[in-house]
Design an enzyme around this catalytic site. Structure first.
Site, PDB file in Angstrom:
ATOM      1  CG  HIS A 122      -1.878   1.007   1.409  1.00 57.49           C
ATOM      2  ND1 HIS A 122      -1.598   2.290   1.821  1.00 57.49           N
ATOM      3  CD2 HIS A 122      -3.212   0.966   1.202  1.00 57.49           C
ATOM      4  CE1 HIS A 122      -2.729   2.991   1.863  1.00 57.49           C
ATOM      5  NE2 HIS A 122      -3.722   2.213   1.487  1.00 57.49           N
ATOM      6  CD  GLN A 205      -6.936  -4.189   4.569  1.00 55.35           C
ATOM      7  OE1 GLN A 205      -7.877  -4.807   5.055  1.00 55.35           O
ATOM      8  NE2 GLN A 205      -7.086  -2.977   4.078  1.00 55.35           N
ATOM      9  CE  LYS A 228      -7.269   0.193   6.517  1.00 58.41           C
ATOM     10  NZ  LYS A 228      -8.038   0.679   5.377  1.00 58.41           N
ATOM     11  CB  CYS A 372      -3.828   3.378  -1.479  1.00 61.76           C
ATOM     12  SG  CYS A 372      -5.054   4.651  -1.219  1.00 61.76           S
TER      13      CYS A 372
END
Ligand code: C6P
Length: 416
Positions: A122, A205, A228, A372
């Site tokens: 990213h 993530q 997130k 991104c």
């Protein structure tokens, strides 16, 4: 197995409709939705004990300080930190990685040194290192991928062999936000340490979706974002080993990060406060602690299993959609991220942005664009992709709605 109906009832937003259709929220890699308990925790703070922390001796200040520091302990336990003092609250993953680049990086990376990244990173785990490499005269190297979208570990080994002790840092994502690839972070940590480099995991993530244990990984830095993982926006975490944090110069100067200030020099506070200058995001730190409680209650092994099962179902279901090209590895090497394009002969049939707009008309929220990760788009030779990403409240029925909508989109464009 998760009791998804019960979980869904905890998320007020999932009751809403979009364009007259029930919302199907498949943009969880961008940000997750929030359960009622997290929303309530923010309101409780502002209604009942709003105060600045670490400064006052009055009751409200003590209650707010205790709640914020309790959240830090919960986060530390969640990732199995050696100590809660290793948990630095920041705004998000981006700030955490920039903090490492601007403090540890400036102190340790010199001309001719090497930082090893991968082509799946990213921008947040790429641009801070570009800035550092440009100012220090260091070199960036990139691990490539195998045809399925795994990191090519042989390539990593070759890069580490070639550059040896000049490699000061290896920085890679725990799970790709585009390919869903779950990276073998413990193995990478061992390879990095064998040449004397430190290892940073971009866990934006992975912490929300997989069990993450910093001691088992053996990493030196880990960065993630509260928003997130069911928590509020504007709060994230930099975790680093105690010895590394203690040796790191401070990031920003100001209140709270000092022990003693003279006119011309100051003495730094202990970790983690040394890295938390100014009034922090108290409410959202407390909210993140509640989000961690919620995920802990479900169990991260269960979260992972649910998302992998949805990913498996989606791979199977979407394979029946003509012209659909899916990026990334097969299960079980991937989490709940499915990135795809409608294409034929290497040409896009529908631009992902158009596709996302059509799906939105059906109440389905996906993300389209470069996510991104522009270098990864270049690697695959596409300008953009569409992406569906899952969380604990998503269902197989929602995957069915996605698959049906993709067929209807092709009808609308007259694609046979
Ligand atoms: N990816 C996505 O839609 P921030 O914005 O600082 O909370 O997180 C940055 C970040 C860093 N690393 C990875 C692997 C990420 O996925 C993200 C955020 C979102 O994919 C928003 S661009």
């Amino acid at each position: 197995m998760l009791d998804v109906d019960r979980i869904r009832a905890d998320f007020p937003i999932l009751k809403r409709q979009v364009h007259g259709k029930p919302l199907v929220y498949l943009d969880n890699a961008a940000t997750s939705q929030k359960p009622e308990v997290v929303i309530q925790a923010l309101t409780d703070y502002y209604r009942q004990y709003n105060a600045n922390i670490h400064r006052g001796v009055h009751t409200l200040a003590e209650e707010a300080t205790a709640a914020y520091e309790n959240a830090r302990r919960k986060v530390g336990r969640f990732i199995n930190a050696y100590s809660p003092r290793e948990v630095v609250f920041v705004r998000n993953t981006t700030e955490a990685i920039n903090m490492v680049a601007l403090t540890w990086g400036r102190a340790h990376v010199r001309e001719g040194d090497v930082i090893v990244l991968s082509v799946m990173e990213h921008h947040s785990n790429l641009v801070p290192w570009q800035l550092l490499a440009q100012s220090a005269g260091a070199q960036l190297e990139f691990v490539e991928l195998d045809p399925q979208g795994h990191l090519d570990l042989e390539h990593l080994r070759r890069l580490l062999d070639t550059h040896g002790e000049r490699v000061k840092l290896v920085a890679m994502s725990g799970m790709s936000n585009v390919l869903g690839t779950i990276n073998p972070v413990a193995e990478i940590a061992a390879l990095a340490h064998a040449v004397g480099a430190l290892f940073l995991v971009d866990s934006a993530q992975s912490v929300p979706h997989l069990p993450v244990d910093v001691q088992a990984i053996g990493c030196d830095f880990l960065a993630f974002s509260g928003h997130k993982m069911l928590g509020p926006t504007g709060i994230g975490v930099l975790w680093a080993r105690k010895e590394v944090l203690q040796a790191m110069p401070p990031f920003m100067g100001g209140g709270e990060m000092i022990k003693r200030v003279r006119l011309r020099e100051s003495e730094w506070n202990d970790i983690p406060h040394k890295f938390e200058a100014g009034t922090p995001n108290v409410a959202h730190g407390i909210g993140l602690g509640v989000a961690v409680d919620y995920l802990t209650g479900i169990g991260m092994e269960n979260v992972k299993a649910h998302e992998q099962s949805l990913a498996g179902y989606a791979l199977e279901r979407l394979a029946a959609v003509p012209n659909l090209h899916i990026y990334g590895p097969p299960c079980p090497d991937r989490g709940g991220v499915i990135t795809f394009n409608l294409m034929r002969g290497g040409e896009l049939l529908i631009h992902p942005h158009d596709l996302a707009s059509i799906l939105d008309q059906e109440g389905i929220a996906i993300r389209a664009g470069h996510h991104c990760a522009e270098p990864l788009m270049d690697y695959y030779g596409v300008p953009a992709t569409a992406r569906a990403s899952f969380y604990i409240y998503n269902t197989e029925e929602e995957v069915d709605r996605l698959a049906e909508a993709l067929l209807r989109a092709q009808d609308l464009f007259g694609i046979s």
